[in-house]
Scaffold this motif. Sequence first.
Motif, PDB file in Angstrom:
ATOM      1  N   GLU A 124       0.890  -1.139  -0.010  1.00  0.00           N
ATOM      2  CA  GLU A 124       0.072   0.012   0.057  1.00  0.00           C
ATOM      3  C   GLU A 124       0.993   1.423   0.062  1.00  0.00           C
ATOM      4  OE1 GLU A 124      -2.917   1.342   3.440  1.00  0.00           O
ATOM      5  OE2 GLU A 124      -3.087  -0.783   2.855  1.00  0.00           O
ATOM      6  N   MET A 125       1.991   1.448   0.778  1.00  0.00           N
ATOM      7  CA  MET A 125       2.832   2.329   0.835  1.00  0.00           C
ATOM      8  C   MET A 125       3.687   2.813  -0.425  1.00  0.00           C
ATOM      9  SD  MET A 125       4.204   2.447   4.909  1.00  0.00           S
ATOM     10  CE  MET A 125       4.682   0.561   5.042  1.00  0.00           C
ATOM     11  N   ALA A 126       3.939   1.492  -0.887  1.00  0.00           N
ATOM     12  CA  ALA A 126       4.752   1.566  -2.282  1.00  0.00           C
ATOM     13  C   ALA A 126       3.776   2.496  -3.289  1.00  0.00           C
ATOM     14  CB  ALA A 126       5.234   0.194  -2.714  1.00  0.00           C
ATOM     15  N   ARG A 127       2.813   2.273  -3.293  1.00  0.00           N
ATOM     16  CA  ARG A 127       1.711   2.567  -4.187  1.00  0.00           C
ATOM     17  C   ARG A 127       1.471   4.021  -3.984  1.00  0.00           C
ATOM     18  NH1 ARG A 127      -1.228  -2.204  -3.993  1.00  0.00           N
ATOM     19  NH2 ARG A 127      -2.612  -1.268  -2.027  1.00  0.00           N
ATOM     20  N   GLN A 128       1.531   4.304  -2.582  1.00  0.00           N
ATOM     21  CA  GLN A 128       1.236   5.610  -2.083  1.00  0.00           C
ATOM     22  C   GLN A 128       2.355   6.607  -2.683  1.00  0.00           C
ATOM     23  OE1 GLN A 128       0.219   5.566   1.924  1.00  0.00           O
ATOM     24  NE2 GLN A 128      -1.472   4.821   1.823  1.00  0.00           N
ATOM     25  N   ILE A 129       3.515   6.097  -2.488  1.00  0.00           N
ATOM     26  CA  ILE A 129       4.872   6.854  -2.721  1.00  0.00           C
ATOM     27  C   ILE A 129       4.836   6.957  -4.449  1.00  0.00           C
ATOM     28  CG2 ILE A 129       7.447   6.531  -2.961  1.00  0.00           C
ATOM     29  CD1 ILE A 129       7.087   5.188   0.004  1.00  0.00           C
ATOM     30  N   VAL A 130       4.696   6.047  -5.125  1.00  0.00           N
ATOM     31  CA  VAL A 130       4.756   6.065  -6.562  1.00  0.00           C
ATOM     32  C   VAL A 130       3.454   7.007  -7.143  1.00  0.00           C
ATOM     33  CG1 VAL A 130       4.599   4.880  -8.843  1.00  0.00           C
ATOM     34  CG2 VAL A 130       5.900   3.999  -6.930  1.00  0.00           C
ATOM     35  N   ASP A 131       2.510   6.934  -6.384  1.00  0.00           N
ATOM     36  CA  ASP A 131       1.289   8.024  -6.510  1.00  0.00           C
ATOM     37  C   ASP A 131       1.695   9.367  -6.695  1.00  0.00           C
ATOM     38  OD1 ASP A 131      -0.780   6.317  -7.553  1.00  0.00           O
ATOM     39  OD2 ASP A 131      -1.750   5.993  -5.238  1.00  0.00           O
ATOM     40  N   ALA A 132       2.287   9.750  -5.597  1.00  0.00           N
ATOM     41  CA  ALA A 132       2.730  11.013  -5.274  1.00  0.00           C
ATOM     42  C   ALA A 132       3.562  11.513  -6.321  1.00  0.00           C
ATOM     43  CB  ALA A 132       3.397  11.118  -3.865  1.00  0.00           C
ATOM     44  N   MET A 133       4.347  10.654  -6.786  1.00  0.00           N
ATOM     45  CA  MET A 133       5.412  11.224  -7.923  1.00  0.00           C
ATOM     46  C   MET A 133       4.812  11.056  -9.299  1.00  0.00           C
ATOM     47  SD  MET A 133       8.225  12.173  -6.475  1.00  0.00           S
ATOM     48  CE  MET A 133       7.389  12.841  -4.960  1.00  0.00           C
ATOM     49  N   ALA A 134       4.217   9.938  -9.602  1.00  0.00           N
ATOM     50  CA  ALA A 134       3.676   9.789 -11.034  1.00  0.00           C
ATOM     51  C   ALA A 134       3.322  10.890 -11.808  1.00  0.00           C
ATOM     52  CB  ALA A 134       2.588   8.945 -11.076  1.00  0.00           C
ATOM     53  N   ALA A 135       2.541  11.985 -11.329  1.00  0.00           N
ATOM     54  CA  ALA A 135       2.029  13.177 -11.736  1.00  0.00           C
ATOM     55  C   ALA A 135       2.962  14.212 -12.275  1.00  0.00           C
ATOM     56  CB  ALA A 135       0.913  13.757 -11.000  1.00  0.00           C
ATOM     57  N   GLN A 136       4.381  13.756 -11.510  1.00  0.00           N
ATOM     58  CA  GLN A 136       5.256  15.116 -11.656  1.00  0.00           C
ATOM     59  C   GLN A 136       6.022  14.913 -12.836  1.00  0.00           C
ATOM     60  OE1 GLN A 136       7.570  15.923  -8.018  1.00  0.00           O
ATOM     61  NE2 GLN A 136       5.676  15.747  -6.863  1.00  0.00           N
ATOM     62  N   GLY A 137       6.333  13.897 -13.485  1.00  0.00           N
ATOM     63  CA  GLY A 137       7.353  13.855 -14.551  1.00  0.00           C
ATOM     64  C   GLY A 137       8.776  13.731 -14.129  1.00  0.00           C
ATOM     65  N   GLU A 138       9.173  14.148 -13.002  1.00  0.00           N
ATOM     66  CA  GLU A 138      10.677  14.062 -12.560  1.00  0.00           C
ATOM     67  C   GLU A 138      10.705  13.994 -11.297  1.00  0.00           C
ATOM     68  OE1 GLU A 138      12.544  17.515 -14.467  1.00  0.00           O
ATOM     69  OE2 GLU A 138      11.483  18.798 -13.246  1.00  0.00           O
ATOM     70  N   CYS A 139      11.850  13.407 -10.779  1.00  0.00           N
ATOM     71  CA  CYS A 139      12.166  13.346  -9.189  1.00  0.00           C
ATOM     72  C   CYS A 139      13.519  13.031  -9.240  1.00  0.00           C
ATOM     73  CB  CYS A 139      11.116  12.520  -8.618  1.00  0.00           C
ATOM     74  SG  CYS A 139      11.372  10.934  -9.007  1.00  0.00           S
ATOM     75  N   ASP A 140      13.973  13.222  -7.718  1.00  0.00           N
ATOM     76  CA  ASP A 140      15.172  12.574  -7.521  1.00  0.00           C
ATOM     77  C   ASP A 140      14.758  11.106  -6.836  1.00  0.00           C
ATOM     78  OD1 ASP A 140      17.490  11.429  -6.125  1.00  0.00           O
ATOM     79  OD2 ASP A 140      18.090  13.402  -5.783  1.00  0.00           O
ATOM     80  N   PHE A 141      15.182  10.362  -7.681  1.00  0.00           N
ATOM     81  CA  PHE A 141      14.736   8.796  -7.516  1.00  0.00           C
ATOM     82  C   PHE A 141      14.989   8.299  -6.082  1.00  0.00           C
ATOM     83  CE2 PHE A 141      14.562   4.197  -7.481  1.00  0.00           C
ATOM     84  CZ  PHE A 141      13.187   3.977  -7.934  1.00  0.00           C
ATOM     85  N   VAL A 142      16.364   8.790  -5.680  1.00  0.00           N
ATOM     86  CA  VAL A 142      16.867   8.217  -4.293  1.00  0.00           C
ATOM     87  C   VAL A 142      16.091   8.768  -3.094  1.00  0.00           C
ATOM     88  CG1 VAL A 142      18.666   8.130  -2.676  1.00  0.00           C
ATOM     89  CG2 VAL A 142      18.972   7.945  -5.293  1.00  0.00           C
ATOM     90  N   ASP A 143      15.685  10.155  -3.200  1.00  0.00           N
ATOM     91  CA  ASP A 143      14.984  10.767  -2.090  1.00  0.00           C
ATOM     92  C   ASP A 143      13.542  10.467  -2.044  1.00  0.00           C
ATOM     93  OD1 ASP A 143      17.139  11.778  -0.640  1.00  0.00           O
ATOM     94  OD2 ASP A 143      16.960  13.853  -1.250  1.00  0.00           O
ATOM     95  N   ASP A 144      13.179  10.609  -3.573  1.00  0.00           N
ATOM     96  CA  ASP A 144      11.587  10.699  -3.121  1.00  0.00           C
ATOM     97  C   ASP A 144      10.912   9.396  -3.531  1.00  0.00           C
ATOM     98  OD1 ASP A 144      11.527  13.512  -3.486  1.00  0.00           O
ATOM     99  OD2 ASP A 144      12.019  13.648  -5.708  1.00  0.00           O
ATOM    100  N   VAL A 145      11.758   8.346  -3.990  1.00  0.00           N
ATOM    101  CA  VAL A 145      10.927   7.025  -4.206  1.00  0.00           C
ATOM    102  C   VAL A 145      11.706   6.052  -3.185  1.00  0.00           C
ATOM    103  CG1 VAL A 145      10.350   5.065  -5.747  1.00  0.00           C
ATOM    104  CG2 VAL A 145      10.457   7.646  -6.250  1.00  0.00           C
ATOM    105  N   ALA A 146      13.377   5.589  -3.597  1.00  0.00           N
ATOM    106  CA  ALA A 146      13.738   4.654  -2.840  1.00  0.00           C
ATOM    107  C   ALA A 146      14.098   4.902  -1.358  1.00  0.00           C
ATOM    108  CB  ALA A 146      15.264   4.682  -3.412  1.00  0.00           C
ATOM    109  N   GLY A 147      14.353   6.174  -0.871  1.00  0.00           N
ATOM    110  CA  GLY A 147      14.347   6.474   0.406  1.00  0.00           C
ATOM    111  C   GLY A 147      13.078   6.538   1.215  1.00  0.00           C
ATOM    112  N   ALA A 148      11.977   6.869   0.460  1.00  0.00           N
ATOM    113  CA  ALA A 148      10.703   7.057   1.038  1.00  0.00           C
ATOM    114  C   ALA A 148      10.177   5.771   1.868  1.00  0.00           C
ATOM    115  CB  ALA A 148       9.796   7.716   0.020  1.00  0.00           C
TER     116      ALA A 148
END
Length: 403
Positions: A124-148
């Motif tokens: 569930e948390m993995a989905r939420q994290i990717v949800d929060a990022m998916a609309a942005q089109g760019e991110c720092d993958f380490v901080d915003d996804v892998a570390g979250a």
Amino acid sequence: MAEDAIAIGGVDLTDPDVYASGMPFDAFRALRRRAPVAWHPHQDGPGFLALTGYDEILAVSRDSATWSSQATGVFFEIPRPEDAYQLELMMLTMDPPRHTKLRSLISKGFTPRQVARLNGRVAEMARQIVDAMAAQGECDFVDDVAGALPSYVIAELMGIPLGDGRRLYELTEIMNTGSVGQQETAVDAQMQMFAYGTELAARKRADPGDDIATSLLHAEVDGEHLTDLEFNMFFLLLINAGGDTTRNLVAAGILALLEHPAEQARLAADPSLLPTAVEEMLRFTSPVTVFVRTATRDTELRGIPVQAGDRAAMFYPSANRDETRFADPDRFDIGRTPNPHLAFGGGGTHYCLGANLARVEAAAIIPEVLSRMKGLELAGPVERVRSNLMNGIRSMPVRFSPA
């Protein structure tokens, strides 16, 4: 006498700058070939035997009677005499029988019911994290996804707000990159962690929850509970070891797929390959670089005599590329079986306590990333962590089609 590791490999394996530019696989290969047990000097303390072969690392891992974690600690630097008492408080640097007792106490905290529920929450948390990022089109993958994800999972384990998990995680970042100028900051971060842990223990004793922190504080072995200090040390280890390594695995695993598009396509075409893909990411990226052990008695390693008190460093990324154990070891192959990698250590007393949790986290978030962050690609240089302990990525800018 053992040959000189720096002369053979051409690099100082204790120098964090060596790792900032990438794992020194060429040096490891040369050492495995010529001297899998080699003498390595260390400018800030006693030298050690550098172990780069799979078999030696496995043997040392599994013999905690001969090879102690507690005698001089598990890092290149030996603690100062006044800090040596900490070695018997941290599970990472503890020997049996104390380690065995504490480990069985900790594992009582992870009841099957809690683990099952946690697994559902991780997805569930993995989905939420990717949800929060998916609309942005760019991110720092380490901080915003892998570390979250690991910071949220630890918050869930401890029964604390998710935001607190992120904050504690930031504190470990400060602690782990505490170079000389930042020593004060690192100590301050550790004090904040301890203050939080102490307050949390008091709260969970007074107001028990259905969480692993509560189970840990109420579990007992031989009539003994965890002391506040033991709880704090475990709390620190959980956030530190559990956060850093899983983040490293997910970030480096996704990078490996980006760098091997045929393997990424293969995984997309056959999602049943996910479990072997995660194992191959563990082998190929080896989130932890090295731990050290100290000989408790005279012994030998591959014909090299070892005296009581000698130290030996186990380089896991080298073991995981050992040609005698892995066919074509430099190839990233998401279908590789068998895959007896040593990314979680070589078994034995100190086999990683969170191994299964790390697998669950990686298996939850990687498919989300690949299916929802379409056309994922690097958007800038990948910056590695400057560390001779953790094999990690500090920053990895990516872009993708916003969902």
